[in-house]
Scaffold this motif. Structure first.
Motif, PDB file in Angstrom:
ATOM      1  N   LEU A  50       1.834   5.984  -2.567  1.00  0.00           N
ATOM      2  CA  LEU A  50       0.697   5.321  -1.947  1.00  0.00           C
ATOM      3  C   LEU A  50      -0.158   4.680  -3.025  1.00  0.00           C
ATOM      4  O   LEU A  50      -0.414   5.289  -4.069  1.00  0.00           O
ATOM      5  CB  LEU A  50      -0.149   6.328  -1.159  1.00  0.00           C
TER       6      LEU A  50
ATOM      7  N   ASP B  63       0.817  -1.211   0.000  1.00  0.00           N
ATOM      8  CA  ASP B  63       0.000   0.000   0.000  1.00  0.00           C
ATOM      9  C   ASP B  63       0.850   1.260   0.000  1.00  0.00           C
ATOM     10  O   ASP B  63       0.383   2.335  -0.383  1.00  0.00           O
ATOM     11  CB  ASP B  63      -0.890   0.033   1.239  1.00  0.00           C
ATOM     12  N   LYS B  64       2.075   1.110   0.440  1.00  0.00           N
ATOM     13  CA  LYS B  64       2.916   2.289   0.644  1.00  0.00           C
ATOM     14  C   LYS B  64       4.370   1.883   0.485  1.00  0.00           C
ATOM     15  O   LYS B  64       4.778   0.797   0.895  1.00  0.00           O
ATOM     16  CB  LYS B  64       2.675   2.842   2.052  1.00  0.00           C
TER      17      LYS B  64
END
Lengths: 117, 118
Positions: free
Chosen positions: B65, B55-56
């Motif tokens: 992100l 996700d990041k």
């Protein structure tokens, strides 16, 4: 560091001339690509090659051909240059992905700005 | 067809501020994304990438992100500097090629121009 070089930074040709753009990469990458970049249109794929002597058409192959005789070198050929082929041409290379859906990063050359008069 | 696009074509920020550049993608099967920076007169330069199982991801002053639910990608630049002024592209992998495997092709967005005011 990966190095992708292109034979010319600036090129001026006349309509109807045959034009060769050369690209060389020094990282033993399997994949090589030719794009053109125009204002408002972004990067558009012309041709790519995933192995020596292999080539596939990208989004806009018309008016272009390519040659990949050696792994490190990928040439873009304009058989008969036209004014609408005035553009920035970018070459890129990447290693083959490690899985069926994984794509390794593409590394770009500095670009060749071609003007067709 | 599938496409990658950008919400904002231009972004102007003050030196020292944080910048956020956004990108929407439409291919839910895409599993690899890259951000590139292109300075005037130069070829695109790799900044950071992220795979769909994350996700990041953070770099030195950049964070990417990935929100797969809404198919959205963003690039955050902390403490933006004048040298960050450039066009930023997002790209997603595609699956062109006749032999069934990935051939390393990417679909690029048109780019966002980031201008940093001193």
């Amino acid at each position: 560091d990966v190095k992708v070089t292109q034979s010319s930074r600036y090129l001026v040709k006349r309509t109807g001339e045959k034009v060769f753009l050369e690209c060389v990469q020094d990282m033993d990458h399997e994949n090589m690509f030719w794009y053109r970049q125009d204002p408002g249109l972004g990067l558009r794929l012309i041709y790519f090659s995933y192995d020596v002597k292999m080539k596939e058409k990208g989004d806009i192959p018309e008016g272009y051909s390519v040659s990949r005789e050696k792994k490190e070198r990928f040439s873009l050929i304009l058989e008969s240059a036209s004014t609408n082929q005035t553009s920035m041409y970018l070459c890129a290379s990447s290693s083959r992905g490690t899985g069926l859906s994984i794509t390794d990063t593409q590394y770009f050359g500095p670009g060749t700005r071609l003007t067709v008069l | 067809g599938e496409s990658v696009g950008l919400h904002l074509p231009t972004l102007s920020v003050q030196e020292g501020d944080n910048s956020i550049i956004n990108c929407a993608y439409s291919n839910s099967a895409s599993d690899y994304f890259i951000w590139y920076k292109q300075e005037s007169g130069k070829g695109p330069q790799f900044i950071i990438d992220i795979r769909s199982n994350m996700d990041k991801r953070q770099g030195q002053r950049v964070t990417v992100l990935l929100n797969k639910t809404v198919k959205h990608l963003s690039l955050q630049i902390a403490a933006t500097q004048p040298g960050d002024s450039a066009v930023y592209f997002c790209a997603e992998n595609s699956h062109l090629g006749g032999n069934g495997g990935s051939q390393g092709n990417l679909i690029f967005g048109k780019g966002t121009k980031l201008s940093v005011k001193p």
